[in-house]
Scaffold this motif. Structure first.
Motif, PDB file in Angstrom:
ATOM      1  N   UNK A  30     -31.953 -52.910  12.266  1.00  0.00           N
ATOM      2  CA  UNK A  30     -32.294 -54.290  11.937  1.00  0.00           C
ATOM      3  C   UNK A  30     -33.222 -54.933  12.949  1.00  0.00           C
ATOM      4  N   UNK A  31     -33.491 -54.244  14.054  1.00  0.00           N
ATOM      5  CA  UNK A  31     -34.337 -54.824  15.080  1.00  0.00           C
ATOM      6  C   UNK A  31     -35.744 -55.120  14.603  1.00  0.00           C
ATOM      7  N   UNK A  32     -36.177 -54.508  13.501  1.00  0.00           N
ATOM      8  CA  UNK A  32     -37.536 -54.697  13.020  1.00  0.00           C
ATOM      9  C   UNK A  32     -37.797 -56.128  12.564  1.00  0.00           C
ATOM     10  N   UNK A  33     -36.759 -56.846  12.147  1.00  0.00           N
ATOM     11  CA  UNK A  33     -37.011 -58.250  11.787  1.00  0.00           C
ATOM     12  C   UNK A  33     -36.397 -59.226  12.781  1.00  0.00           C
ATOM     13  N   UNK A  34     -35.971 -58.718  13.940  1.00  0.00           N
ATOM     14  CA  UNK A  34     -35.492 -59.597  14.989  1.00  0.00           C
ATOM     15  C   UNK A  34     -36.507 -60.632  15.436  1.00  0.00           C
ATOM     16  N   UNK A  35     -37.797 -60.254  15.645  1.00  0.00           N
ATOM     17  CA  UNK A  35     -38.776 -61.261  16.073  1.00  0.00           C
ATOM     18  C   UNK A  35     -38.919 -62.432  15.097  1.00  0.00           C
ATOM     19  N   UNK A  36     -38.872 -62.139  13.796  1.00  0.00           N
ATOM     20  CA  UNK A  36     -38.964 -63.228  12.820  1.00  0.00           C
ATOM     21  C   UNK A  36     -37.741 -64.127  12.898  1.00  0.00           C
ATOM     22  N   UNK A  37     -36.562 -63.538  13.085  1.00  0.00           N
ATOM     23  CA  UNK A  37     -35.347 -64.333  13.236  1.00  0.00           C
ATOM     24  C   UNK A  37     -35.473 -65.290  14.418  1.00  0.00           C
TER      25      UNK A  37
END
Length: 378
Positions: free
Chosen positions: A46-53
């Motif tokens: 799930x780290x791939x959308x961490x920056x957007x979060x």
């Protein structure tokens, strides 16, 4: 990227495989601010959308502070790596709560993390959980902004059975509580729509090899695959599925698939791929257009794409602020007592709580290359 409120300039980001243990100065209680633990994935599938979060939550904080903050105090975020093992995440969040370093918790993280965190902190501070989940959360002090299978998966399966003729579903999911409990619900939903689940496989988080699963799907003669895979695992599955040629005979439906995951999958891996969610970046509404504009102005054109998972963290901050404002206190019991009167404005318009869950519209979309085309409101 600018440093989010709550993380001092120069403070370290965790490296892959490392849990960020907060140094003592971070635990200093500042009574002039309201600090919130933002628990989102910085590693793992799930780290791939961490920056957007992170950026969506930061945008919400800045908007709230421009409007006067929370209880007349500045709102700040304290990031916590929600991609760490659940017990580690729970220990870190509990330490922040116990020292008074945070007065609330929010963010997107998988259900295993929520189940570890909630018993340790939810009776002490408000906890707004923003990820879609399997349903059934009743812990006092936990408030939920996202989708559950009864409102999200069931109508999507019914529609695809009627319009696409899906009669045989195969479930492919990660091996933890959300996929397993959702798969049990899917078996009931399939029968209601005149279909059935003809097989299922559950795989560890971080899986790379899907060969045996694809062979099982082919042998089952399924005409629909229900994907309950997280982040990069779903991306790798999409690519393998397309390479195998199964996308020529079998559609895919996911309840966890956003624009970041489409982009990573590649246009050649998204044929006959459907997603159901309460938010898609391409929804043409005034509120969503305003959200896109604010995000672009703040973070620029090189920011990661907006999607439902990141957007949920914006809503998590907004709901937490609304809950505190309505109760006029940080006391979690008072917040819970007033919760059913709470509403807030976000990219999906005005939303209200009922039974500590947000009431919301759900949509079905089909991938069109690297974008989603919204087909229907469910």
């Amino acid at each position: 990227m600018s440093v989010p409120a709550g993380r001092p300039a120069g403070a370290p980001h965790p490296q892959p495989g490392q849990t960020l243990h907060l140094p003592a100065p971070w635990l200093t209680v500042d009574r002039s601010v309201v600090s919130v633990a933002l628990v989102y994935p910085m590693r793992g599938p799930a780290g791939m959308f961490g920056p957007t979060c992170e950026l969506c939550a930061q945008l919400a904080v800045e908007e709230i502070n421009r409007a006067g903050g929370v209880l007349g105090r500045e709102l700040r975020l304290v990031p916590v790596d929600g991609g760490a093992p659940p017990a580690e995440v729970a220990a870190e969040v509990e330490a922040l709560v116990s020292t008074g370093a945070v007065q609330g918790v929010t963010g997107w993280h998988i259900s295993s993390v929520r189940q570890a965190v909630a018993p340790r902190v939810a009776h002490r501070v408000p906890y707004v959980y923003t990820a879609l989940y399997e349903g059934g959360e009743r812990t006092e002090g936990v408030f939920l902004t996202s989708e559950t299978p009864d409102a999200q998966l069931w109508p999507a399966m019914r529609l695809l059975a009627g319009e696409q003729g899906v009669r045989r579903w195969y479930v492919v999911g990660n091996d933890y509580v959300w996929p397993r409990r959702t798969a049990r619900a899917a078996q009931r939903y399939a029968l209601r729509s005149g279909a059935r689940v003809c097989g299922q496989r559950f795989l560890p988080l971080g899986v790379h090899d899907f060969g045996h699963v694809l062979r099982a799907v082919e042998q089952s003669e399924a005409d629909g695959v229900l994907m309950l895979l997280v982040g990069a695992d779903a991306v790798r599955f999409n690519r393998a599925f397309a390479r195998s040629g199964l996308d020529q005979r079998c559609l895919r439906l996911s309840t966890l698939m956003d624009e970041n995951m489409l982009l990573a999958s590649g246009a050649g891996a998204t044929r006959r791929l459907y997603s159901t969610a309460g938010f898609f970046a391409g929804l043409v509404t005034r509120e969503n257009l305003d959200f896109h504009g604010a995000f672009a102005r703040r973070f620029g054109v090189e920011a990661p794409p907006l999607g439902s998972l990141g957007e949920s963290c914006y809503e998590g901050v907004m709901l937490l602020a609304a809950l505190i404002a309505r109760a006029r206190t940080l006391d979690v019991r008072a917040i819970g007592a007033a919760a059913d009167a709470v509403s807030y404005q976000g990219p999906r318009g005005e939303l209200r709580l009922r039974g500590r869950h947000v009431r919301q519209r759900i949509y079905l979309a089909e991938a069109d290359g690297l974008d989603f085309a919204v087909l229907a409101e469910l």
